[in-house]
Design an enzyme around this catalytic site. Structure first.
Site, PDB file in Angstrom:
ATOM      1  CB  CYS A  76     -49.470  15.491  74.957  1.00 11.65           C
ATOM      2  SG  CYS A  76     -47.728  15.676  75.057  1.00 11.65           S
ATOM      3  CD  GLU A 130     -49.130  13.072  71.860  1.00 10.87           C
ATOM      4  OE1 GLU A 130     -49.273  14.334  70.824  1.00 10.87           O
ATOM      5  OE2 GLU A 130     -48.270  13.347  72.929  1.00 10.87           O
ATOM      6  CE  LYS A 156     -50.846  18.068  71.173  1.00  9.02           C
ATOM      7  NZ  LYS A 156     -49.054  17.484  71.316  1.00  9.02           N
TER       8      LYS A 156
END
Length: 316
Positions: free
Chosen positions: A173, A53, A139
């Protein structure tokens, strides 16, 4: 990826790279990403490579940007200016550079990055392949204090890339903790679930194994291994200024569709994990569980996914 007759083994070699992402030094980050993809493909024979990430742009763990509830500081605003300047634009030279590498090597790669669009930053996963740049996933929900750094993605960037042998998707994540997100991705038929992350906790390993079992997919999780001495000297993270202080402790891992750990978790340093995946294990695993297929109950549960792009201003 390897294609084969029905009677032979269909395999793909995958790699997850665990390394520190340079903060406020995007040219160095791009060079390092190129090196990692090349090492994974050339030295280890990887056909799919996953990087952590925010590898391009950096993950500023331990920095507060002068932010408290109801208050921002001039120093914190200037730190955000530096972070904003380190993000990448898409399309842009950084994306073009990595696209050149995957075209040359004939491999696929999923690379974490921080995207700059105007004044807003997004945490993204970039997809590359033998044809170059293939698209991105933004995200959907930044976690906790990430929300004052990154904007929220929408449903228009939920791609699943069909390589001809396997389908690749990404959850960044803590998106991996969103049950409805997972369900939407399972419905797209993800075979290789890529999870760029900075979560180095032991419970993350349970999450990766759970998703592999639940989605009956291979899970490839790439994390950073970052020490204080890899950060610029003028920064002062809350973890302290001792050079060997570990900011992000790794834990990269590769898991089978039945939840078996095939490689990792990698701790205490940088490195590349690899595994040769038998793609027929996907069908073997889905024999008794297909969460959006034969194990679903659409008469009881349904999920609506809005994949349309959302804009603040539209013109007629």
């Amino acid at each position: 990826m390897t294609s084969a007759s029905p009677d032979s083994r269909r395999t793909v070699t995958v790699a997850v790279a665990q390394a520190a992402a340079p903060l406020f030094d995007t040219p160095t980050a791009v060079t390092r990403a190129e090196e990692l993809i090349r090492e994974a493909a050339v030295t280890h024979g990887a056909e799919v490579v996953v990087l952590p990430e925010a590898f391009l742009g950096g993950y500023p763990k331990g920095l507060d940007f002068g932010m408290t509830v109801g208050s921002r500081t001039p120093a914190g605003r200037d730190l955000f200016r530096r972070y904003h300047a380190s993000a990448i634009e898409i399309p842009g030279p950084e994306v073009a550079a990595l696209a050149t590498v995957t075209r040359e090597l004939g491999c696929h790669a999923v690379v974490g990055a921080v995207e700059r669009q105007g004044a807003t930053l997004y945490c993204v996963a970039l997809f590359f392949g033998p044809d170059g740049y293939l698209g991105l996933h933004r995200k959907l929900m930044p976690t906790a204090a990430e929300r004052y750094l990154w904007g929220q993605g929408d449903g228009s960037t939920l791609p699943v890339i069909d390589t001809g042998s396997a389908r690749i998707g990404a959850a960044i994540c803590w998106e991996n903790y969103m049950p409805l997100f997972r369900t939407a991705m399972y419905a797209k038929g993800v075979d290789l679930w890529c999870a760029p992350t900075v979560d180095d906790r032991d419970p993350w390993q349970a999450t990766m194994r759970h998703i592999a079992l639940e989605g009956r997919c291979f899970v490839l999780s790439a994390n950073q291994y970052l020490r204080r001495d890899a950060l610029p000297a003028d920064l002062h993270p809350v973890q302290g200024d001792e050079p060997d202080t570990v900011q992000i402790g790794g834990g990269s891992v590769i898991v089978s569709p039945l939840g078996e750990v095939l490689a990792g978790p990698l701790r205490d340093g940088e490195g590349i994990l690899t595994a040769d995946l038998d793609l027929d294990d996907l069908t073997r695993a889905r024999f008794d569980l297909d969460t959006t297929g034969h194990y679903a109950r659409p008469d009881v549960f349904t999920l609506h996914v809005d994949e349309s792009p959302k804009t603040t201003v539209t013109s007629s």
